[in-house]
Scaffold this motif. Structure first.
Motif, mmCIF file in Angstrom:
data_model
loop_
_atom_site.group_PDB
_atom_site.id
_atom_site.type_symbol
_atom_site.label_atom_id
_atom_site.label_comp_id
_atom_site.label_asym_id
_atom_site.label_seq_id
_atom_site.Cartn_x
_atom_site.Cartn_y
_atom_site.Cartn_z
ATOM 1 N N GLY A 104 0.818 -1.229 0.000
ATOM 2 C CA GLY A 104 0.000 0.000 0.000
ATOM 3 C C GLY A 104 0.839 1.260 0.000
ATOM 4 O O GLY A 104 0.307 2.354 0.237
ATOM 5 N N LYS A 105 2.139 1.134 -0.265
ATOM 6 C CA LYS A 105 3.074 2.251 -0.143
ATOM 7 C C LYS A 105 2.613 3.558 -0.812
ATOM 8 O O LYS A 105 2.742 4.631 -0.231
ATOM 9 N N PRO A 106 2.067 3.501 -2.028
ATOM 10 C CA PRO A 106 1.676 4.764 -2.664
ATOM 11 C C PRO A 106 0.631 5.562 -1.864
ATOM 12 O O PRO A 106 0.462 6.761 -2.084
ATOM 13 N N LEU A 107 -0.052 4.881 -0.932
ATOM 14 C CA LEU A 107 -1.095 5.580 -0.174
ATOM 15 C C LEU A 107 -0.518 6.462 0.934
ATOM 16 O O LEU A 107 -1.193 7.350 1.442
ATOM 17 N N PHE A 108 0.755 6.179 1.295
ATOM 18 C CA PHE A 108 1.267 6.779 2.518
ATOM 19 C C PHE A 108 1.999 8.084 2.268
ATOM 20 O O PHE A 108 2.839 8.178 1.380
ATOM 21 N N TYR A 109 1.745 9.023 3.113
ATOM 22 C CA TYR A 109 2.420 10.324 3.060
ATOM 23 C C TYR A 109 3.861 10.160 3.538
ATOM 24 O O TYR A 109 4.782 10.763 3.013
ATOM 25 N N ARG A 110 4.053 9.344 4.555
ATOM 26 C CA ARG A 110 5.384 8.947 5.019
ATOM 27 C C ARG A 110 5.374 7.437 5.236
ATOM 28 O O ARG A 110 4.361 6.882 5.668
ATOM 29 N N HIS A 111 6.495 6.806 4.943
ATOM 30 C CA HIS A 111 6.568 5.355 5.105
ATOM 31 C C HIS A 111 7.952 4.997 5.621
ATOM 32 O O HIS A 111 8.932 5.074 4.889
ATOM 33 N N ALA A 112 8.055 4.658 6.872
ATOM 34 C CA ALA A 112 9.356 4.288 7.442
ATOM 35 C C ALA A 112 9.345 2.798 7.735
ATOM 36 O O ALA A 112 8.434 2.300 8.371
ATOM 37 N N THR A 113 10.370 2.138 7.224
ATOM 38 C CA THR A 113 10.429 0.693 7.431
ATOM 39 C C THR A 113 11.862 0.246 7.645
ATOM 40 O O THR A 113 12.801 0.938 7.267
ATOM 41 N N SER A 114 12.001 -0.906 8.246
ATOM 42 C CA SER A 114 13.348 -1.421 8.489
ATOM 43 C C SER A 114 13.857 -2.210 7.283
ATOM 44 O O SER A 114 14.813 -2.943 7.381
ATOM 45 N N ALA A 115 13.216 -2.021 6.120
ATOM 46 C CA ALA A 115 13.528 -2.839 4.948
ATOM 47 C C ALA A 115 14.996 -2.748 4.518
ATOM 48 O O ALA A 115 15.594 -3.731 4.133
ATOM 49 N N ASP A 116 15.566 -1.549 4.604
ATOM 50 C CA ASP A 116 16.883 -1.336 4.028
ATOM 51 C C ASP A 116 17.988 -1.636 5.030
ATOM 52 O O ASP A 116 18.486 -0.766 5.741
ATOM 53 N N ASP A 117 18.393 -2.890 5.076
ATOM 54 C CA ASP A 117 19.411 -3.301 6.034
ATOM 55 C C ASP A 117 20.802 -2.779 5.675
ATOM 56 O O ASP A 117 21.694 -2.746 6.507
ATOM 57 N N ASP A 118 20.989 -2.382 4.398
ATOM 58 C CA ASP A 118 22.319 -1.975 3.947
ATOM 59 C C ASP A 118 22.706 -0.591 4.470
ATOM 60 O O ASP A 118 23.876 -0.240 4.503
ATOM 61 N N VAL A 119 21.682 0.182 4.843
ATOM 62 C CA VAL A 119 22.001 1.541 5.282
ATOM 63 C C VAL A 119 22.630 1.491 6.663
ATOM 64 O O VAL A 119 22.069 0.937 7.599
ATOM 65 N N GLU A 120 23.806 2.074 6.761
ATOM 66 C CA GLU A 120 24.502 2.116 8.053
ATOM 67 C C GLU A 120 23.926 3.272 8.844
ATOM 68 O O GLU A 120 23.883 4.401 8.359
#
Ligand SMILES: Nc1ncnc2c1ncn2[C@@H]1O[C@H](COP(=O)(O)OP(=O)(O)OP(=O)(O)O)[C@@H](O)[C@H]1O
Length: 481
Positions: free
Chosen positions: A269-285
């Motif tokens: 449902g991502k396009p519905l969200f004004y902000r979307h914070a998730t732990s998806a990106d494990d590569d980001v330090e």
């Protein structure tokens, strides 16, 4: 010579019948007084006047039922149902037989009289839940009842039973759930066509066990939804979005989504969200620094939400507006947090966690009047995991992993009043749970409508907003573990 004690004892057999009748009448003053009142009325006022009064009462009850169904269902219906159950399902003879069947009767050692635990009160808060207050006989204990609870459930025709200590000594509470009113999966909430069809005070979520639409107010509220893994919390995430669909599309309602579980649930449902914070990106330090660039991204969304709330409060003060009305200029802001525990206890450093709890407390205590709502989902609702638990104004408990969680979410004694959320079977009962409201502490059994992937895609297709102030919708920001 001393008289032996035994010779002073009463040697007669059972309590005399007149004494038993008098006792029964004293215990049931309503039933005893009714024929007397009726007879006196016929003698004193005449049959016609008495008949008219009775007809008037019946008419008033029916009018109440049809003109103000909600208050009738909340006030009159449970009482009438309780009386009916008392005199049908739990009437003396069958009550005694059920207890005899479970070896729950005693015997007076002196008189040999059969002692049957007394049914003090029957409450029937919902069509499928009965709550009995029982006084057990001497020599019995709560344990004796709990040891045969399966047999007792069978004898009383219940599917689920819970037996707990009552408020006074020798009193226990037996909660019985009969049947499963939700034997089919319920379709998801309809997506309204236009903004003016959205009712933020009655967001459709599913059905109640009375077969009515289950709706909860979101404007002016914060929701806490608790349920074990696989209990169906997802359906309580998608239904509110469907019910608010056109407002999301027109940006009169904006969804801030925090999904610490890697975006598994919310990605679709991502396009519905004004902000979307998730732990998806494990590569980001993630660097736990102090500068604005280094702020924990999950916290960053929370901080921004809080700051917008403060701005809104200032705006309302400046314009002397005491009531918030959602509009494009002042949208209804909804922060959804899937697995609150990851923010408030389990994820991030200790300082981040305490900051998160402080900000959440601020939003939960001040946001409602300004049009800022929080909807949070949690598996384990203990105070150490969710310190801000009591600040949520609407609570829903789906199947829980522990009996103690029920009262933590729904309020004191909710389980005693019938919310046996820990007894909901794992298989085939997803989305079933209990809810309470501020007006009534009586738990109502509900089932959420189920949104399939196609239903979510339909929602995205029909209701995606076009944000132009902050770049692309649904910015994925990593969650610092
Ligand atoms: N309202 C519902 N009616 C019928 N089935 C449902 C309902 N909601 C969910 N389900 C079924 O239950 C499964 C688990 O639901 P869901 O993922 O929403 O649970 P959850 O509580 O979010 O679990 P977790 O905390 O592990 O994410 C779904 O895949 C679906 O098959």
């Amino acid at each position: 010579m001393k008289t032996p004690k035994s010779t002073t004892r009463r040697s007669s057999g059972k309590t005399p019948i007149p004494a038993r009748c008098a006792g029964w009448m004293l215990r049931h003053p309503g039933v005893t007084a009714m024929p007397a009142v009726f007879g006196t009325s016929v003698i004193e006022l005449g049959a016609v006047t008495t008949g008219s009064a009775v007809a008037g009462l019946v008419g008033a009850g029916l009018s109440w039922r049809y003109l103000h169904k909600d208050s009738y269902m909340a006030v009159a219906s449970p009482r009438l149902r309780a009386v009916r159950r008392r005199w049908t399902r739990y009437i003396g003879k069958s009550w005694k037989e059920s207890l005899e069947y479970c070896n729950l009767v005693g015997q007076d050692r002196r008189t040999g009289e059969l002692l049957v635990p007394r049914l003090l009160r029957v409450a029937a808060p919902t069509p499928s839940i009965d709550v009995l207050k029982v006084k057990f006989v001497k020599g019995q204990s709560l344990r004796v009842f709990q040891d045969v609870q399966d047999e007792l459930a069978a004898a009383l025709g219940a599917d689920v039973i819970a037996i707990e200590k009552g408020s006074k000594p020798r009193i226990l509470t037996i909660t019985l759930v009969h049947g499963n009113p939700f034997d089919v999966v319920i379709p998801p909430a309809d997506i309204p066509g236009e903004v003016d069809e959205v009712d933020l005070k009655a967001i459709e979520l599913g059905d109640t066990e009375q077969g009515e639409i289950w709706a909860e107010p979101l404007l002016g509220h914060h929701w806490l939804i608790s349920g074990a893994t696989g209990s169906g919390k997802g359906s309580l995430l998608w239904n509110p979005l469907r019910a608010m669909g056109p407002m999301i599309r027109e940006q009169i309602a904006r969804i801030w989504m925090i999904d610490p579980k890697g975006g598994m649930e919310t990605e679709r449902g991502k396009p519905l969200f004004y902000r979307h914070a998730t732990s998806a990106d494990d590569d980001v330090e993630y660097d736990d620094g102090t500068g604005p660039e280094d702020v924990d991204p999950m916290l960053a969304v929370l901080l921004e939400f809080r700051d917008r709330m403060r701005e809104r409060q200032a705006f309302l003060r400046e314009h002397k507006l005491r009531k918030f009305t959602p509009s494009v200029e002042t949208p209804f802001e909804v922060l959804m947090i899937d697995e609150l525990a990851m923010l408030t206890a389990l994820g991030g450093s200790r300082s981040t966690i305490s900051q998160v709890n402080r900000i959440l407390a601020e939003i939960l205590t001040q946001g409602r009047a300004a049009g800022f709502a929080v909807v949070a989902y949690v598996q384990e609702p203990t105070k150490d995991i969710v310190p801000v638990r009591d600040l949520f104004t609407r609570r829903i408990s789906l199947r829980t992993g522990s009996a103690s969680y029920v009262d933590m979410v729904l309020g004191e004694d909710a389980r005693l009043r019938g919310a046996l959320a820990d007894e909901i079977p794992e298989e085939g009962c997803e989305g079933i749970g209990y809810r309470t409201s501020e007006k009534s502490r009586t738990p109502i059994r509900v089932r959420a409508g189920y949104s399939t992937d196609d239903d979510i895609d339909e929602l995205v297709r029909l209701c995606t907003p076009h944000f132009d102030d902050d770049g692309p919708a649904g910015i994925v920001v990593p969650f610092a573990a």
